[in-house]
Write a protein that holds these residues in place. Structure first.
Motif, PDB file in Angstrom:
ATOM      1  N   LEU A 121       0.857  -1.630  -0.115  1.00  0.00           N
ATOM      2  CA  LEU A 121       0.250  -0.120   0.125  1.00  0.00           C
ATOM      3  C   LEU A 121       1.022   0.938   0.018  1.00  0.00           C
ATOM      4  CD1 LEU A 121      -2.867   1.243   0.303  1.00  0.00           C
ATOM      5  CD2 LEU A 121      -2.928   1.291   2.439  1.00  0.00           C
ATOM      6  N   VAL A 122       1.018   1.806  -0.749  1.00  0.00           N
ATOM      7  CA  VAL A 122       1.754   3.908  -1.530  1.00  0.00           C
ATOM      8  C   VAL A 122       0.766   4.381  -1.249  1.00  0.00           C
ATOM      9  CG1 VAL A 122       2.688   4.373  -2.700  1.00  0.00           C
ATOM     10  CG2 VAL A 122       2.773   2.130  -3.334  1.00  0.00           C
ATOM     11  N   VAL A 123       1.200   5.010   0.079  1.00  0.00           N
ATOM     12  CA  VAL A 123      -0.014   6.007   1.009  1.00  0.00           C
ATOM     13  C   VAL A 123       0.821   7.329   0.368  1.00  0.00           C
ATOM     14  CG1 VAL A 123      -1.108   7.227   2.158  1.00  0.00           C
ATOM     15  CG2 VAL A 123      -0.559   4.404   2.324  1.00  0.00           C
ATOM     16  N   ASP A 124       0.159   8.229  -0.021  1.00  0.00           N
ATOM     17  CA  ASP A 124       0.678   9.774  -0.706  1.00  0.00           C
ATOM     18  C   ASP A 124       0.054  10.629  -0.492  1.00  0.00           C
ATOM     19  OD1 ASP A 124       2.731  12.031  -1.939  1.00  0.00           O
ATOM     20  OD2 ASP A 124       4.398  10.460  -1.360  1.00  0.00           O
ATOM     21  N   ASP A 125      -0.524  12.064  -0.598  1.00  0.00           N
ATOM     22  CA  ASP A 125      -0.951  12.953  -1.030  1.00  0.00           C
ATOM     23  C   ASP A 125      -1.319  13.640  -2.351  1.00  0.00           C
ATOM     24  OD1 ASP A 125       1.027  14.299   0.122  1.00  0.00           O
ATOM     25  OD2 ASP A 125       0.073  15.511   0.337  1.00  0.00           O
ATOM     26  N   VAL A 146      -2.835   2.162  -3.724  1.00  0.00           N
ATOM     27  CA  VAL A 146      -2.871   2.972  -3.821  1.00  0.00           C
ATOM     28  C   VAL A 146      -3.894   3.975  -2.702  1.00  0.00           C
ATOM     29  CG1 VAL A 146      -0.865   3.419  -5.500  1.00  0.00           C
ATOM     30  CG2 VAL A 146      -3.468   4.427  -5.729  1.00  0.00           C
ATOM     31  N   ALA A 147      -3.014   5.000  -1.774  1.00  0.00           N
ATOM     32  CA  ALA A 147      -4.212   5.977  -0.800  1.00  0.00           C
ATOM     33  C   ALA A 147      -3.636   7.495  -1.088  1.00  0.00           C
ATOM     34  CB  ALA A 147      -4.013   4.902   0.557  1.00  0.00           C
ATOM     35  N   GLU A 148      -4.337   7.902  -1.461  1.00  0.00           N
ATOM     36  CA  GLU A 148      -4.619   9.548  -1.060  1.00  0.00           C
ATOM     37  C   GLU A 148      -3.859  10.571  -0.106  1.00  0.00           C
ATOM     38  OE1 GLU A 148      -8.340  11.258  -2.568  1.00  0.00           O
ATOM     39  OE2 GLU A 148      -7.357  11.164  -4.368  1.00  0.00           O
ATOM     40  N   GLY A 149      -4.576   9.769   1.303  1.00  0.00           N
ATOM     41  CA  GLY A 149      -4.535  10.852   2.561  1.00  0.00           C
ATOM     42  C   GLY A 149      -4.572   9.294   3.402  1.00  0.00           C
ATOM     43  N   GLY A 150      -4.104   9.946   4.773  1.00  0.00           N
ATOM     44  CA  GLY A 150      -4.556   8.989   6.080  1.00  0.00           C
ATOM     45  C   GLY A 150      -5.507   8.332   5.961  1.00  0.00           C
ATOM     46  N   ALA A 151      -6.298   9.078   5.869  1.00  0.00           N
ATOM     47  CA  ALA A 151      -7.405   8.391   6.426  1.00  0.00           C
ATOM     48  C   ALA A 151      -8.138   7.328   5.317  1.00  0.00           C
ATOM     49  CB  ALA A 151      -8.492   9.238   6.809  1.00  0.00           C
ATOM     50  N   LEU A 154      -6.164   3.860   5.912  1.00  0.00           N
ATOM     51  CA  LEU A 154      -6.674   3.681   7.887  1.00  0.00           C
ATOM     52  C   LEU A 154      -7.739   2.793   7.018  1.00  0.00           C
ATOM     53  CD1 LEU A 154      -6.402   6.598  10.402  1.00  0.00           C
ATOM     54  CD2 LEU A 154      -5.016   4.221  10.544  1.00  0.00           C
ATOM     55  N   GLU A 155      -8.860   3.034   6.397  1.00  0.00           N
ATOM     56  CA  GLU A 155     -10.118   2.351   6.084  1.00  0.00           C
ATOM     57  C   GLU A 155      -9.717   0.650   5.312  1.00  0.00           C
ATOM     58  OE1 GLU A 155     -14.196   3.241   3.855  1.00  0.00           O
ATOM     59  OE2 GLU A 155     -13.100   4.565   3.636  1.00  0.00           O
ATOM     60  N   MET A 156      -8.698   1.447   4.741  1.00  0.00           N
ATOM     61  CA  MET A 156      -8.066   0.187   3.395  1.00  0.00           C
ATOM     62  C   MET A 156      -7.758  -0.221   4.287  1.00  0.00           C
ATOM     63  SD  MET A 156      -7.167   2.098  -0.230  1.00  0.00           S
ATOM     64  CE  MET A 156      -6.258   1.068  -0.450  1.00  0.00           C
ATOM     65  N   ILE A 157      -6.525  -0.254   5.426  1.00  0.00           N
ATOM     66  CA  ILE A 157      -5.646  -1.746   5.773  1.00  0.00           C
ATOM     67  C   ILE A 157      -6.887  -2.130   7.041  1.00  0.00           C
ATOM     68  CG2 ILE A 157      -4.067  -1.717   7.974  1.00  0.00           C
ATOM     69  CD1 ILE A 157      -2.855   1.009   6.756  1.00  0.00           C
ATOM     70  N   ARG A 158      -7.914  -1.307   7.006  1.00  0.00           N
ATOM     71  CA  ARG A 158      -9.019  -2.268   8.262  1.00  0.00           C
ATOM     72  C   ARG A 158      -9.216  -3.383   7.341  1.00  0.00           C
ATOM     73  NH1 ARG A 158     -10.117   2.778  10.413  1.00  0.00           N
ATOM     74  NH2 ARG A 158      -9.080   3.694  11.759  1.00  0.00           N
ATOM     75  N   ASP A 163       0.796  -6.577   2.533  1.00  0.00           N
ATOM     76  CA  ASP A 163       2.430  -7.180   3.782  1.00  0.00           C
ATOM     77  C   ASP A 163       3.049  -6.396   3.914  1.00  0.00           C
ATOM     78  OD1 ASP A 163       1.726 -10.050   3.182  1.00  0.00           O
ATOM     79  OD2 ASP A 163       2.100  -9.858   1.151  1.00  0.00           O
ATOM     80  N   ILE A 164       3.045  -4.743   3.307  1.00  0.00           N
ATOM     81  CA  ILE A 164       3.207  -3.761   3.579  1.00  0.00           C
ATOM     82  C   ILE A 164       3.209  -2.607   3.829  1.00  0.00           C
ATOM     83  CG2 ILE A 164       5.201  -3.469   1.413  1.00  0.00           C
ATOM     84  CD1 ILE A 164       7.997  -3.132   3.252  1.00  0.00           C
ATOM     85  N   VAL A 165       3.633  -1.276   3.965  1.00  0.00           N
ATOM     86  CA  VAL A 165       2.764  -0.130   3.774  1.00  0.00           C
ATOM     87  C   VAL A 165       4.254   1.116   3.804  1.00  0.00           C
ATOM     88  CG1 VAL A 165       1.778   2.058   4.678  1.00  0.00           C
ATOM     89  CG2 VAL A 165       1.038  -0.131   5.020  1.00  0.00           C
ATOM     90  N   LEU A 166       4.298   2.045   2.473  1.00  0.00           N
ATOM     91  CA  LEU A 166       5.539   2.835   1.846  1.00  0.00           C
ATOM     92  C   LEU A 166       4.247   4.380   2.861  1.00  0.00           C
ATOM     93  CD1 LEU A 166       6.882   1.989  -0.839  1.00  0.00           C
ATOM     94  CD2 LEU A 166       7.524   1.488   1.219  1.00  0.00           C
ATOM     95  N   LEU A 167       4.854   4.749   3.691  1.00  0.00           N
ATOM     96  CA  LEU A 167       3.814   6.122   4.152  1.00  0.00           C
ATOM     97  C   LEU A 167       3.947   7.759   4.048  1.00  0.00           C
ATOM     98  CD1 LEU A 167       1.834   7.119   6.082  1.00  0.00           C
ATOM     99  CD2 LEU A 167       2.386   6.100   7.912  1.00  0.00           C
ATOM    100  N   ASP A 168       4.010   8.410   3.864  1.00  0.00           N
ATOM    101  CA  ASP A 168       4.273   9.393   3.113  1.00  0.00           C
ATOM    102  C   ASP A 168       4.093  10.139   5.199  1.00  0.00           C
ATOM    103  OD1 ASP A 168       5.557  12.260   2.543  1.00  0.00           O
ATOM    104  OD2 ASP A 168       3.667  12.520   1.412  1.00  0.00           O
TER     105      ASP A 168
END
Length: 587
Positions: A121-125, A146-151, A154-158, A163-168
Motif C-alpha cells: 500500500l502506497v500512501v501519498d497525498d 494506493v491511498a491519497e490520504g491518511g483517512a 486507515l480504512e483500506m488497512i482495516r 504485506d507492507i505500507v510505504l507511508l508519507d
C-alpha cells in the motif's frame, strides 16, 4: 525568538514545496530511463541521465539554502541531497547497496516470482508521487494499491490485508504519524511493516517515526534500488515471522498428535521428556531404585479361545483403558502392555517422594476398578474377569533400550523378574506385595497372610504379603469375600494336574470336591500338592460324563491331604455345573 521560529518553519515549508516536484522529475526520469533501456531505446538514455543530473544538482542547491543562519538543514555541512537514511547519491554505496542496482537479500530468489506477490500500500497525498512509485513497484511484480490520504489508508488497512505500507509523513488532515500510531494499536511491526517515505530528513522526525513503530525510513528523492532492497528486507522478516508461526503451529499439532497417540501407552513424563529435548531419545540407562507393579488377568488365555477376535480385542481394550486411567492418576509409567498383562514403573523416568505410596494405592484402585470393568463386560455379553497384581521395590536399570532404529523406555534387572514371579502366584482379586515394599510402607498398609515363595535367582525364599488395604490419606481397602464354601453331601469326583507355567507337569490324578463355592473349593487328592501350585482340573458331571472344559485353580492352603483352592478361570459350562451342585448336593 518566536519570529525566528516562524521564519524557519516557513523556510522549511517552502523548501519542501520546491523539493516535491523535483523529486517527481527525478523519479519519473529514472522510470523512463529503465523503460528506455528495457525497450532498446539506448539513444534516449544519455539525455535522460542529463535530466536526472540537472534535477539532482538543483535539489542540492535548494537543500543548501540557509535556515536560521545555518547551512542547509541546520548542519554546517552535509552530503548531497538524497543521501539520508535509506537513500544514496549516484554511485554511493548505502548499507552495501550500490545506487542504481538492486541487490536481493540473502536467501531470496529475485528470478522466481512468489506464488502470491506481496501486497504493498502506497500512501501519498501527491498523485504524481503515488503514480510514479506504484508503477515502478508494479513493474517489479508487486501487487500495489494506493491511498491519497491518511483517512483512506486507515480504512483500506482495516478492510484489506497488506504485506507492507510505504507511508508519507506530511499529509493534510491525517498525517503519516497519525496513521502509524493508529495502525500500531492493532498490528505489530512484524505483522505489518511500515516504511516512512518523505522529504523530511531531520533527526527528530526519524526518532519520532521509530518511536511510533516505523520499521524503516527513506527520504525523497527515493533511490529506487535502495527502496526495493529495504522493502524486500522487511518482507523477508515478515515471511520469516509467518514461517516461524506456521512451524510453531505445525510443531504443536505434531506434539499434540504424539501426546494423544503415545500418551495412551506412555506416561505423560516420558512423552514430555521426548518432546522437550532430543537427548530424551538417546540410548542408555541408569541404575535406580523403583517400585514395579505387574498385573495379569487370570485365565484370560482360556477365555480368549472361546471368543471371536473382535470380542477379545474389545474386552481387552476396555480393561486396559480403565487400568491405564488408574495408573496415570497415580503418576505411574506404563512401560508395557503384554497381552493382558500390564507392567508399570513408579520412580522412573521421574522420581517422586511418594512413589511407593502411589504404587500401593494404584494397585488397590486397579482391583477396585475391576467391578466397573465387569459391569461393562456384562452389558456387552462378555465374561467376568479377575486380575492378580504384584508389587516389588528394588534397584533396576531404566532408560532407552534398543537400537537407533527402534527403541523404547524400559526397565531390566532381577527385580523385574522377581515381580513377574510374585505375580504368577496371585489369584484373581489378590495383591501380593514384597517384603521390601512392605517395609518401606510400614504402618501404612493393611496386610494379610505372609507367604514364602521360591524364585529363580534368589537363594532364600522370597517373603510376600497379601495386601488388603491402605491407611492414611488414601484410605483404601479391598472388599471381603462374602461367599463361603458349603460342604457337599457326597464327594464330587474330578481329575487334576499340576501346571508348570502353562504346561502340564505330570499326568492327571484322581481327586474330589469336598466343599464348594463359585470361587473356591476344598478338595482331596491322591497326590501331594504344595501351596500356591497351579492346577488344571477336569470335572465329571453328575451323570458320570466328563465336562469338555478345563477349570484352572491355585492352591491357597494345604493340610493333611486336603487342599483349599482358588479358581482362576471358570468356564460358563463349569459355572452352571457348580450352581447345580450347590443347589442339590450341599449338606
Amino acid at each position: 525568538m518566536t519570529e525566528d521560529k516562524n521564519e524557519t518553519a516557513a523556510a522549511k515549508s517552502l523548501r519542501h514545496d520546491l523539493l516535491t516536484p523535483i523529486n517527481q522529475i527525478i523519479g519519473y526520469g529514472e522510470m523512463l530511463e529503465e523503460e528506455a533501456a528495457a525497450d532498446g531505446h539506448e539513444n534516449y538514455l544519455g539525455d535522460l541521465k542529463k535530466i536526472g543530473i540537472a534535477a539532482r544538482d538543483l535539489l542540492a542547491k535548494i537543500d543548501s539554502l540557509p535556515l536560521d543562519g545555518h547551512e542547509g538543514n541546520g548542519a554546517p555541512a552535509k552530503n548531497p541531497p538524497g543521501s539520508g537514511p535509506g537513500v544514496s547519491a549516484p554511485g554511493v554505496s548505502v548499507s552495501g547497496v550500490q545506487s542504481g542496482e538492486y541487490v536481493a537479500p540473502a536467501g531470496s530468489r529475485e528470478e522466481e516470482e512468489p506464488e502470491k506477490p506481496a501486497r504493498i500500500l502506497v500512501v501519498d497525498d501527491v498523485e504524481l508521487n503515488r503514480s510514479m512509485l506504484s508503477r515502478r513497484l508494479g513493474k517489479r511484480g508487486y501487487d500495489v494499491e494506493v491511498a491519497e490520504g491518511g483517512a483512506e489508508a486507515l480504512e483500506m488497512i482495516r478492510e484489506k490485508a497488506f504485506d507492507i505500507v510505504l507511508l508519507d509523513i506530511m499529509m493534510p488532515e491525517v498525517s503519516g504519524y497519525d496513521v502509524l500510531e493508529e495502525v500500531r494499536k492493532e498490528k505489530s511491526p512484524l505483522e505489518l511493516p511500515i516504511i516512512m517515505a518523505t522529504a523530511k530528513d531531520e533527526g527528530e522526525d526519524v526518532v519520532s517515526a521509530f518511536k511510533l513503530g516505523a520499521n524503516d525510513y527513506i527520504t525523497k528523492p527515493i533511490d529506487f534500488p535502495v527502496a526495493l532492497a529495504r522493502i524486500e528486507t522487511q518482507l523477508s522478516r515478515k515471511r520469516a515471522m509467518e514461517q516461524s508461526k506456521r512451524l510453531t503451529v505445525e510443531l504443536e499439532r505434531h506434539n499434540q498428535f504424539i501426546r494423544k497417540t503415545f500418551g495412551r501407552y506412555l506416561s505423560k513424563d516420558i512423552v514430555e521428556n521426548l518432546l522437550s529435548s532430543p537427548e530424551g531419545l538417546a540410548l542408555g540407562g541408569e541404575k535406580r531404585t523403583i517400585t514395579i507393579l505387574m498385573s495379569d488377568l487370570r485365565g484370560f488365555s482360556a477365555l480368549s479361545e472361546k471368543l471371536d477376535p473382535e470380542q477379545v480385542v474389545a474386552m481387552l481394550n476396555g480393561y486396559l483403558g480403565k487400568m491405564a486411567d488408574v495408573v496415570t492418576h497415580h503418576n505411574g509409567t506404563i512401560d508395557e502392555f503384554i497381552g493382558d498383562a500390564v507392567l508399570v514403573l513408579f520412580g522412573a523416568p521421574t522420581a517422586r517422594e511418594d512413589d511407593v505410596q502411589q504404587a500401593a494405592a494404584c494397585a488397590l484402585e486397579m482391583q477396585l476398578a475391576m467391578k466397573e470393568v465387569n459391569e461393562e463386560n456384562k452389558k456387552n455379553g462378555f465374561p467376568e474377569l479377575e486380575m492378580g497384581i504384584a508389587l516389588n521395590t528394588g534397584e533396576c536399570v531404566v532408560g532407552n533400550i534398543g537400537s537407533q532404529k527402534r527403541a523404547k523406555y524400559g526397565v531390566v534387572g532381577s527385580h523385574v523378574n522377581l515381580t513377574g514371579r510374585i505375580e504368577s502366584y496371585t489369584v484373581g482379586g489378590q495383591i501380593l506385595v514384597s517384603a521390601a515394599t512392605a517395609k518401606l510402607l510400614e504402618g501404612e498398609l493393611v496386610l494379610g497372610d505372609e507367604l514364602k515363595l521360591g524364585a529363580k535367582g534368589f537363594k532364600a525364599p522370597v517373603v510376600v504379603y497379601d495386601l488388603l488395604g491402605m491407611k492414611g490419606r488414601f484410605n483404601l481397602s479391598l472388599p471381603k469375600r462374602t461367599e463361603e464354601m458349603r460342604a457337599l453331601v457326597r464327594d464330587i469326583p474330578t481329575h487334576l494336574a499340576i501346571l508348570d507355567g502353562k504346561h502340564v507337569k505330570e499326568d492327571d490324578v484322581p481327586g474330589a470336591f469336598l466343599s464348594l463355592s463359585l470361587c473356591d473349593a476344598l478338595i482331596s487328592s491322591d497326590r501331594e500338592l504344595h501351596k500356591l501350585a497351579n492346577l488344571r482340573l477336569r470335572c465329571t458331571g453328575l451323570n458320570g460324563v466328563i465336562i469338555p472344559s478345563d477349570l484352572y485353580a491355585k492352591v491357597t492352603d494345604a493340610s493333611n491331604g486336603r487342599y483349599t483352592i482358588r479358581f482362576t478361570s471358570v468356564p460358563d459350562e463349569i459355572k452352571s455345573y457348580f450352581r447345580s451342585i450347590l443347589a442339590n448336593e450341599v449338606a
